[in-house]
Design a protein around this motif. Structure first.
Motif, PDB file in Angstrom:
ATOM      1  N   MET A  51      -1.817 -10.232   6.643  1.00 23.40           N
ATOM      2  CA  MET A  51      -1.947  -8.940   7.488  1.00 23.40           C
ATOM      3  C   MET A  51      -3.574  -8.578   7.138  1.00 23.40           C
ATOM      4  N   ASP A  52      -3.834  -8.161   8.198  1.00 28.39           N
ATOM      5  CA  ASP A  52      -5.249  -7.836   8.027  1.00 28.39           C
ATOM      6  C   ASP A  52      -5.536  -6.301   7.769  1.00 28.39           C
ATOM      7  N   LYS A  53      -7.051  -6.146   7.244  1.00 23.37           N
ATOM      8  CA  LYS A  53      -7.043  -4.741   6.481  1.00 23.37           C
ATOM      9  C   LYS A  53      -6.611  -3.559   7.253  1.00 23.37           C
ATOM     10  N   LYS A  54      -7.013  -3.276   8.466  1.00 24.29           N
ATOM     11  CA  LYS A  54      -6.535  -2.196   9.307  1.00 24.29           C
ATOM     12  C   LYS A  54      -5.083  -2.151   9.158  1.00 24.29           C
ATOM     13  N   GLN A  55      -4.269  -3.148   9.504  1.00 25.58           N
ATOM     14  CA  GLN A  55      -2.758  -3.173   9.193  1.00 25.58           C
ATOM     15  C   GLN A  55      -2.159  -2.633   8.174  1.00 25.58           C
ATOM     16  N   PHE A  56      -2.997  -3.234   7.005  1.00 27.68           N
ATOM     17  CA  PHE A  56      -2.606  -2.898   5.565  1.00 27.68           C
ATOM     18  C   PHE A  56      -2.690  -1.486   5.385  1.00 27.68           C
ATOM     19  N   VAL A  57      -3.943  -0.883   5.840  1.00 26.21           N
ATOM     20  CA  VAL A  57      -4.312   0.435   5.325  1.00 26.21           C
ATOM     21  C   VAL A  57      -3.430   1.426   6.101  1.00 26.21           C
ATOM     22  N   ASP A  58      -3.289   1.120   7.601  1.00 33.27           N
ATOM     23  CA  ASP A  58      -2.365   1.774   8.269  1.00 33.27           C
ATOM     24  C   ASP A  58      -0.885   1.939   7.699  1.00 33.27           C
ATOM     25  N   GLU A  59      -0.573   0.829   7.229  1.00 32.83           N
ATOM     26  CA  GLU A  59       0.755   0.798   6.660  1.00 32.83           C
ATOM     27  C   GLU A  59       1.050   1.499   5.337  1.00 32.83           C
ATOM     28  N   VAL A  60       0.108   1.572   4.475  1.00 33.03           N
ATOM     29  CA  VAL A  60       0.099   2.266   3.287  1.00 33.03           C
ATOM     30  C   VAL A  60       0.091   3.687   3.761  1.00 33.03           C
ATOM     31  N   ARG A  61      -0.823   4.210   4.766  1.00 29.79           N
ATOM     32  CA  ARG A  61      -0.915   5.488   5.047  1.00 29.79           C
ATOM     33  C   ARG A  61       0.482   5.877   5.542  1.00 29.79           C
TER      34      ARG A  61
ATOM     35  N   THR B 114      -2.272  13.572   2.685  1.00 27.88           N
ATOM     36  CA  THR B 114      -1.521  12.854   1.579  1.00 27.88           C
ATOM     37  C   THR B 114      -1.963  10.979   2.088  1.00 27.88           C
ATOM     38  N   GLY B 115      -1.595  11.096   3.410  1.00 30.36           N
ATOM     39  CA  GLY B 115      -1.906   9.659   4.052  1.00 30.36           C
ATOM     40  C   GLY B 115      -3.391   9.111   3.975  1.00 30.36           C
ATOM     41  N   GLU B 116      -4.164  10.331   4.100  1.00 28.60           N
ATOM     42  CA  GLU B 116      -5.734   9.656   4.048  1.00 28.60           C
ATOM     43  C   GLU B 116      -6.227   9.282   2.641  1.00 28.60           C
ATOM     44  N   VAL B 117      -5.647  10.191   1.661  1.00 23.65           N
ATOM     45  CA  VAL B 117      -5.936   9.647   0.192  1.00 23.65           C
ATOM     46  C   VAL B 117      -5.528   8.385   0.045  1.00 23.65           C
ATOM     47  N   ALA B 118      -4.045   8.208   0.322  1.00 23.22           N
ATOM     48  CA  ALA B 118      -3.456   6.661   0.145  1.00 23.22           C
ATOM     49  C   ALA B 118      -4.252   5.601   0.880  1.00 23.22           C
ATOM     50  N   ALA B 119      -4.559   5.734   2.034  1.00 21.01           N
ATOM     51  CA  ALA B 119      -5.234   4.923   3.040  1.00 21.01           C
ATOM     52  C   ALA B 119      -6.533   4.428   2.463  1.00 21.01           C
ATOM     53  N   TYR B 120      -7.366   5.505   1.992  1.00 20.77           N
ATOM     54  CA  TYR B 120      -8.563   5.374   1.222  1.00 20.77           C
ATOM     55  C   TYR B 120      -8.442   4.641   0.280  1.00 20.77           C
ATOM     56  N   ILE B 121      -7.774   4.857  -0.789  1.00 14.56           N
ATOM     57  CA  ILE B 121      -7.635   4.057  -1.999  1.00 14.56           C
ATOM     58  C   ILE B 121      -7.098   2.403  -1.798  1.00 14.56           C
ATOM     59  N   ALA B 122      -5.874   2.507  -0.831  1.00 15.49           N
ATOM     60  CA  ALA B 122      -5.589   1.108  -0.234  1.00 15.49           C
ATOM     61  C   ALA B 122      -6.858   0.120   0.118  1.00 15.49           C
ATOM     62  N   GLU B 123      -7.593   1.002   1.267  1.00 12.34           N
ATOM     63  CA  GLU B 123      -8.944   0.136   1.647  1.00 12.34           C
ATOM     64  C   GLU B 123      -9.814  -0.447   0.513  1.00 12.34           C
TER      65      GLU B 123
ATOM     66  N   TYR C  29      -8.382  -2.968  -1.495  1.00 10.11           N
ATOM     67  CA  TYR C  29      -8.250  -4.303  -0.250  1.00 10.11           C
ATOM     68  C   TYR C  29      -9.766  -4.984  -0.659  1.00 10.11           C
ATOM     69  N   ASP C  30     -10.650  -3.935  -0.345  1.00  8.75           N
ATOM     70  CA  ASP C  30     -12.075  -4.388  -0.515  1.00  8.75           C
ATOM     71  C   ASP C  30     -12.538  -5.088  -1.967  1.00  8.75           C
ATOM     72  N   GLU C  31     -12.101  -4.487  -2.875  1.00  8.41           N
ATOM     73  CA  GLU C  31     -12.282  -4.968  -4.197  1.00  8.41           C
ATOM     74  C   GLU C  31     -11.549  -6.226  -4.621  1.00  8.41           C
ATOM     75  N   LYS C  32     -10.723  -6.626  -3.263  1.00  8.01           N
ATOM     76  CA  LYS C  32      -9.506  -7.576  -3.640  1.00  8.01           C
ATOM     77  C   LYS C  32      -8.623  -7.678  -4.845  1.00  8.01           C
ATOM     78  N   VAL C  33      -8.234  -6.306  -5.137  1.00  8.63           N
ATOM     79  CA  VAL C  33      -7.229  -6.104  -6.136  1.00  8.63           C
ATOM     80  C   VAL C  33      -5.898  -6.353  -5.596  1.00  8.63           C
ATOM     81  N   ILE C  34      -5.987  -5.966  -4.016  1.00  8.87           N
ATOM     82  CA  ILE C  34      -4.740  -6.496  -3.403  1.00  8.87           C
ATOM     83  C   ILE C  34      -5.036  -7.503  -2.542  1.00  8.87           C
ATOM     84  N   ASN C  35      -3.963  -8.535  -2.403  1.00  5.27           N
ATOM     85  CA  ASN C  35      -4.194  -9.555  -1.480  1.00  5.27           C
ATOM     86  C   ASN C  35      -3.206  -9.776  -0.365  1.00  5.27           C
ATOM     87  N   LYS C  36      -3.200  -8.981   0.518  1.00  2.00           N
ATOM     88  CA  LYS C  36      -1.982  -8.765   1.590  1.00  2.00           C
ATOM     89  C   LYS C  36      -2.476  -9.553   2.887  1.00  2.00           C
TER      90      LYS C  36
END
Length: 150
Positions: A1-11, A131-140, A143-150
């Motif tokens: 899953m690419d970053k945008k898809q991942f962030v959108d899903e988390v949101r 709420t979605g914006e906060v969750a998406a921001y953290i997820a992004e 993801y960028d920090e490579k804490v999450i590998n999706k």
């Protein structure tokens, strides 16, 4: 899953919890991020976020979604007794604060929602979006920090 898809899903997940009435803002963010991190904390961690909605117990102060977001960042960058503060905890929290303030011109619940009647569907939709914006921001960021590998 690419970053945008991942962030959108988390949101979408965080927004869905709030929209369906399963959780309020702070709880939805904490639950979503804990799940995305593969549950480093027991399901009951969401209870810790239950006092933050509507600006800390309906006081209208700091936005509950932001409070939940800072808690979620603590899942990764927080410390245990005897440990030194992780260098990223404060800047990541401040960046979340500044990001939301940049969009909504405030981080205060009563200011961010002042144009809405509290019980209105418009206010709820506004808070769901935050709420979605906060969750998406953290997820992004995670993801960028490579804490999450999706």
């Amino acid at each position: 899953m690419d970053k945008k898809q991942f962030v959108d899903e988390v949101r979408s997940i965080a927004e869905g919890y709030f929209e369906r009435g399963e959780f309020f803002c702070s709880e939805a963010v904490v639950k979503t991020i804990n799940d995305v991190l593969d549950k480093p904390f027991d399901e009951n961690v969401t209870k810790l976020a239950s006092g933050f909605p509507v600006g800390i117990g309906k006081s209208g102060c700091v936005c509950g979604a932001i409070s939940g977001g800072v808690m979620a960042l603590g899942m990764v960058y927080g410390r245990e007794h005897g440990q030194a503060m992780q260098e990223k905890m404060f800047p990541m929290s401040a960046d979340l604060h500044d990001h939301i303030k940049g969009i909504y011109k405030s981080t205060c619940c009563r200011v961010m929602t002042r144009n809405f009647e509290f019980a209105s569907p418009e206010r709820k939709a506004h808070c769901i979006k935050i709420t979605g914006e906060v969750a998406a921001y953290i997820a992004e960021k995670l993801y960028d920090e490579k804490v999450i590998n999706k």
